[in-house]
Design an enzyme around this catalytic site. Structure first.
Site, PDB file in Angstrom:
ATOM      1  N   GLU A  89      24.323  -6.865  19.022  1.00  0.00           N
ATOM      2  CA  GLU A  89      23.887  -5.505  19.352  1.00  0.00           C
ATOM      3  C   GLU A  89      23.843  -5.296  20.858  1.00  0.00           C
ATOM      4  OE1 GLU A  89      20.051  -2.507  18.658  1.00  0.00           O
ATOM      5  OE2 GLU A  89      19.792  -4.679  18.522  1.00  0.00           O
ATOM      6  N   GLU A 148      14.598   2.273  12.673  1.00  0.00           N
ATOM      7  CA  GLU A 148      13.938   1.507  13.722  1.00  0.00           C
ATOM      8  C   GLU A 148      13.359   2.471  14.757  1.00  0.00           C
ATOM      9  OE1 GLU A 148      15.120  -2.602  15.946  1.00  0.00           O
ATOM     10  OE2 GLU A 148      16.111  -0.808  16.706  1.00  0.00           O
TER      11      GLU A 148
END
Length: 262
Positions: free
Chosen positions: A146, A243
């Site tokens: 990521e 998230e």
């Protein structure tokens, strides 16, 4: 168009409850799956029981990260001086993921250590990811990479989606892929619809939050109806991790699931 599947990130959602009680809260709110970065304070068997008792699927865990305020707070994968520790901690993460039936381990890249050149840190990062992919081969657990934005994580080793994709492709192992985080991507790269069209065909996982304050969809600057339409049109069939920090309570902030999704 693909149906969108959302999972609850239990670090961010249902914080009105103690951590182990968030599994039941997520199931009661209609989630079928969860993710969270840090399972390690709890025995894997206890977490698995919470999943099974509530009919939940585990999507991912992260490799361990250090305490906030330390140089290890965003992971150590790119640290040339901590290779033995990285390998030990990765194997712990892999064991947790296998026990929990998780799809992924997010191999968190880390911020470039003081006194280390970007080139040296990046070379160590790639070498560690390649090693990790070899350890995960045959386990059924895949690895996520990521990129993070430079405002929240200055000096993070992966700065763009293209960088993350290049590392995954360089591994040439089939079990390493990109986590596309809409929040990070919008802050640093923008042109989100084009970015999603380019990156989603090869993405393993997606996470969402609405910039600039990282709350739920519909509270910030993004047109999430367009974002969700782009995800559905791409054919992406994986989970989408929620998230974000709820603006005024987790359950009260879940209306976007019906209002903004195609």
């Amino acid at each position: 168009m693909s149906a969108l599947r959302f999972d609850a990130n239990l670090k961010w959602l249902f914080t009105e409850h103690d951590f182990l009680d968030r599994f039941a809260a997520a199931a009661a709110a209609g989630f079928d799956a969860v993710e969270y970065p840090d399972p390690y304070p709890h025995p894997a068997a206890e977490l698995r029981k919470r999943l099974e008792d509530n009919g939940l699927h585990q999507v991912l865990v992260n490799t361990p990260m250090g305490e906030q305020g330390t140089r290890e707070q965003q992971g150590i994968t790119c640290f040339p001086d901590l290779v033995p520790r990285f390998k030990s901690e990765f194997l712990t993460a892999l064991d947790y993921a296998a026990t929990l039936g998780a799809d992924f381990v997010h191999v968190v890249g880390g911020m470039i250590p003081p006194g280390t050149s970007r080139d040296r840190a990046f070379a160590r990062y790639v070498a560690n990811v390649v090693w990790a992919s070899e350890q995960a081969a045959g386990t059924g657990v895949r690895l996520l990479l990521e990129a993070q934005n430079k405002r929240d994580a200055p000096g993070f080793i992966l700065e763009t989606q293209a960088q993350a994709r290049a590392v995954a492709e360089a591994c040439d192992a089939g079990n390493v892929g990109v986590l596309v985080d809409v929040y990070h991507a919008q802050i640093d790269e923008g042109d989100l619809t084009e970015l999603l069209g380019r990156e989603l065909p090869g993405a393993f996982h997606i996470q969402i939050a609405d910039p600039p304050r990282r709350h739920e969809p519909g509270t910030g600057e993004l047109n999430f109806r367009t974002v969700f339409e782009a995800i559905a049109a791409s054919g992406y069939e994986g989970w989408i991790g929620c998230e974000y920090a709820p603006l005024a309570g987790t359950v009260d902030g879940l209306g976007w699931r019906g209002e903004l999704t195609p």
